[in-house]
Design an enzyme around this catalytic site. Structure first.
Site, short mmCIF file in Angstrom:
data_model
loop_
_atom_site.label_atom_id
_atom_site.label_comp_id
_atom_site.label_asym_id
_atom_site.label_seq_id
_atom_site.Cartn_x
_atom_site.Cartn_y
_atom_site.Cartn_z
CE LYS A 100 -3.99 -2.01 2.38
NZ LYS A 100 -3.53 -3.42 2.22
CG ASP A 134 -2.67 -4.10 -1.75
OD1 ASP A 134 -3.04 -4.91 -2.61
OD2 ASP A 134 -2.17 -4.44 -0.68
NE ARG A 184 -4.50 -8.48 -5.78
CZ ARG A 184 -3.64 -7.98 -4.88
NH1 ARG A 184 -3.99 -6.96 -4.12
NH2 ARG A 184 -2.42 -8.49 -4.77
#
Length: 308
Positions: A100, A134, A184
């Protein structure tokens, strides 16, 4: 309503203290979090790899407020990648890392966060693996995608994450469904306002399928992150429809959630990558997992109420 309450609890210091000090919290957290140390993460990775699963590891931490915290997180990833490489767990992309940008300083110094991410990408490349960035709440989406684009100039295998509950995501899928692009697709786990995100489960599911179709029809490498049996079945169907062999996409699931399904899909020949979190800052992560799948709340509550 339940999801909103759980997400509110994720920001409550009082609830956090209650959960952290509950006698059985450690045992409950073990279901969803691999541990607190690099050795814990390595052990979980080895166990999953031995079962034929792939892995992506997340060193837990977000809302980093100063450079020291950002540097510590970066160092943790560098240590992890060295350990994975030494253990032979990065061959053929069997294990990678997810990070992140907020944990690397995005909130207070975007350039610093990018430099930290670049250092981790370099270490991953040296270890023979890669990184996935992410995605977090919608206020960071543009920043994260901009940094992704710059990182991909030197590290083209850097993965992106897109969240189906955001109204913008179909357009982002079209932009990113290009050759070599790892994407993703997940539903999303942050509380977002209606003008930027779909609110009902049905709307989110429909968006997920639309986004899946775009990615499967494109030239990139889709990574379908879902535990929903219907969406998994649709993913299998779309792979057949778009003539995608098993090595041209993958399923992804969270550590501790539907482990038997992970193994079932793996035995069918699909690549299944397990998202393995570790670290001391597990509370916010755990609460978002409960919000994504409130059925997990019953398990957690029963464990907290049980006597040992």
């Amino acid at each position: 309503m339940l999801r909103s309450a759980i997400l509110a609890a994720a920001r409550s210091p009082r609830v956090e203290k209650l959960v952290e000090t509950a006698p059985v919290s450690r045992d409950v957290v073990k279901r969803f979090v691999a541990g607190t140390t690099t050795d814990d993460a390595l052990a979980a990775t080895q166990q999953l790899a031995a079962s034929g699963l792939s892995i992506t590891l997340d060193h837990l931490g977000e809302d980093t407020l100063n450079e020291a915290q950002a540097t510590a997180t970066t160092d943790a990833y560098l240590e992890l990648l060295k350990a994975l490489d030494s253990a032979g767990l990065t061959k053929n992309g069997q294990s990678e890392v997810s990070l992140k940008l907020s944990a690397l300083g995005q909130a207070f110094d975007e350039a610093k966060a990018e430099r930290n991410a670049r250092e981790i990408c370099a270490a991953a490349a040296a270890a023979g693996t890669t990184v996935t960035l992410d995605m977090e709440d919608h206020t960071t989406t543009d920043s994260t995608l901009d940094i992704l684009a710059r990182l991909r100039r030197d590290y083209p295998s850097t993965g992106a994450v897109l969240q189906a509950y955001l109204r913008r995501t179909e357009a982002d899928c079209r932009e990113l469904a290009t050759a070599g692009s790892r994407v993703r697709l997940c539903k999303g786990a942050y509380k977002e306002p209606e003008h930027v995100a779909y609110q009902s489960d049905l709307e989110v599911d429909k968006s997920y399928v639309r986004c899946m179709n775009i990615l499967m029809a494109g030239d990139g490498y889709p990574m379908l992150a879902t535990h929903d049996p219907r969406l998994i079945a649709i993913g299998e169907d779309r792979a057949r429809w778009f003539d995608r062999e098993h090595d041209r996409f993958e399923f992804q699931m969270l550590y501790g959630i539907r482990p038997e399904e992970q193994l079932r899909l793996s035995r069918l020949g699909y690549t299944v990558r397990v998202y393995v979190p570790y670290g001391t800052q597990w509370y916010g992560y755990l609460m978002r997992r409960l919000a994504e799948r409130p059925a997990n709340l019953g398990f957690f509550a029963r464990a907290l109420m049980s006597k040992k």
